[in-house]
Design an enzyme around this catalytic site. Structure first.
Site, PDB file in Angstrom:
ATOM      1  CE  LYS A 131     -19.601  17.954   0.126  1.00 59.72           C
ATOM      2  NZ  LYS A 131     -20.812  17.024   1.648  1.00 59.72           N
TER       3      LYS A 131
ATOM      4  N   GLY B 169      -0.367   4.827  -1.016  1.00 59.15           N
ATOM      5  CA  GLY B 169      -1.570   5.513  -0.156  1.00 59.15           C
ATOM      6  C   GLY B 169      -1.243   6.536   0.820  1.00 59.15           C
TER       7      GLY B 169
ATOM      8  CE1 TYR C 268     -10.591  -1.702   5.881  1.00 59.94           C
ATOM      9  CE2 TYR C 268     -10.962  -0.589   8.202  1.00 59.94           C
ATOM     10  CZ  TYR C 268     -10.050  -1.029   7.685  1.00 59.94           C
ATOM     11  OH  TYR C 268      -8.942  -0.307   7.427  1.00 59.94           O
TER      12      TYR C 268
ATOM     13  N   GLY D 203       0.851  -1.312   0.245  1.00 60.79           N
ATOM     14  CA  GLY D 203      -0.117   0.255   0.065  1.00 60.79           C
ATOM     15  C   GLY D 203       0.939   0.794  -0.300  1.00 60.79           C
TER      16      GLY D 203
END
Length: 329
Positions: free
Chosen positions: A199, A16, A148, A13
């Site tokens: 946003k 990330g 998860y 990963g």
């Protein structure tokens, strides 16, 4: 990890949020310092394009290519609250497969040490706060992300089983909510801070209201990815017990979602209409975690102040908008 023996550290990963944080710290801290690169170390930051860790054969090939002596296992299928609620089976199965392949291959290849990354969502929903390392298995996790959470919780079970049966030096870290440069800002799957940064940026750009989902009242502990990176490097070198360690700021540093949104509005320099959509789900109200064990083991640690870390994260997003993980807007 001793200074004399050559070490190859494989970070899964690697592209990330946390992988990029570790790469940044390893490349910028003074060589030979507590969190800096050691002269005998090679660091490999592997990505999903190099190997699909859900596939045992691809996992074995990755290990055979780099022959890691140490592994920091960060690769995971992750997402924010709404994505977790929607894809419970996918999150369970993909993470179980990845974790099983990495740990099994590391055991087969006699890897000296593996640290896997868990999450505070492994903890029971109904539990006495603050969370600490002894409470993981005291009850079922929150229903919003049980797929998860169970996959991640199983890593702790596997670590103990590998140690008892084969003597493997496998352990795990439990970070609280992580944020920082190279985060996933895709609105469909992002966690709360990157989602709100994106946003707010769009609201400013399009001259539309900035609407935050929920009441803004829930409290969270947020850790800056560069701070977390240092804690992972510490754990890799200085901690050799199978029991997990919570990597977090103190429980007195909880921040409300409203405080986060306010800080983002300030950092983005947003001047438009800003409101909370109280019809949307809040998730858990709070889940404070204790970092007492960490600080006792480390002997203290200087965390980056939240506002400073958030401002740096917003700046990174604005500077790297065209290359950031933003999804299809």
């Amino acid at each position: 990890m001793t200074d004399s023996n050559p070490a190859v550290v494989l970070v899964t990963g690697g592209s990330g949020l946390v992988g990029k944080g570790i790469e940044h710290i390893i490349n910028t801290e003074p060589v030979g310092s507590r969190f800096g690169k050691r002269p005998n170390e090679t660091w490999i930051f592997a990505t999903s394009s190099e190997a699909d860790l859900r596939d045992p054969e691809q996992t074995r090939k990755l290990f055979d290519k780099y022959k890691p002596t140490h592994v920091i296992h960060l690769a995971a299928m992750v997402g924010g609250l709404f994505k977790n609620m929607k894809y419970k089976l996918t999150f369970l199965r993909d993470n179980v497969l990845m974790n099983d392949n990495v740990l099994h291959t590391a055991c087969e290849r006699k890897t000296q040490k593996v640290i896997s990354c868990l999450s505070t969502c492994v903890f029971p929903d109904k539990v006495e706060y603050p969370l600490d390392e002894t409470k993981i298995h005291l009850g079922p996790p929150h229903s919003s992300n049980f797929g998860y959470a169970h996959a991640k919780r199983l890593v702790d079970v596997q670590n103990h089983a590998y140690k008892e049966e084969f003597g493997c030096n496998f352990t795990s870290a439990i970070p609280t909510n992580v944020f920082g440069p190279h985060d996933n800002f895709d609105l469909e799957g992002a966690h709360v801070i990157p989602a709100l940064i994106h946003k707010c940026y769009l609201a400013k750009k399009n001259n539309t209201p900035f609407i935050v989902a929920g009441t803004g009242k829930p409290l969270r502990q947020f850790i800056y990815s560069y701070d977390l990176a240092k804690l992972f490097i510490w754990q890799l070198r200085e901690y050799d017990d199978v029991e997990p360690v919570i990597l977090s700021v103190g429980e007195d540093e909880e921040v409300s979602i409203k405080d986060v949104a306010d800080a983002i509005v300030k950092a983005v320099d947003f001047k438009g209409e800003y409101a909370f959509d109280t019809t949307r789900a809040d998730g858990q109200f709070r889940k404070p975690a204790s970092n007492k064990k960490l600080l006792e083991l480390m002997g203290g640690f200087e965390f980056t102040p939240f506002d400073q870390a958030l401002a740096a994260s917003v700046k990174w997003f604005l500077d790297n908008y065209n290359n950031a993980r933003t999804g299809n807007v």
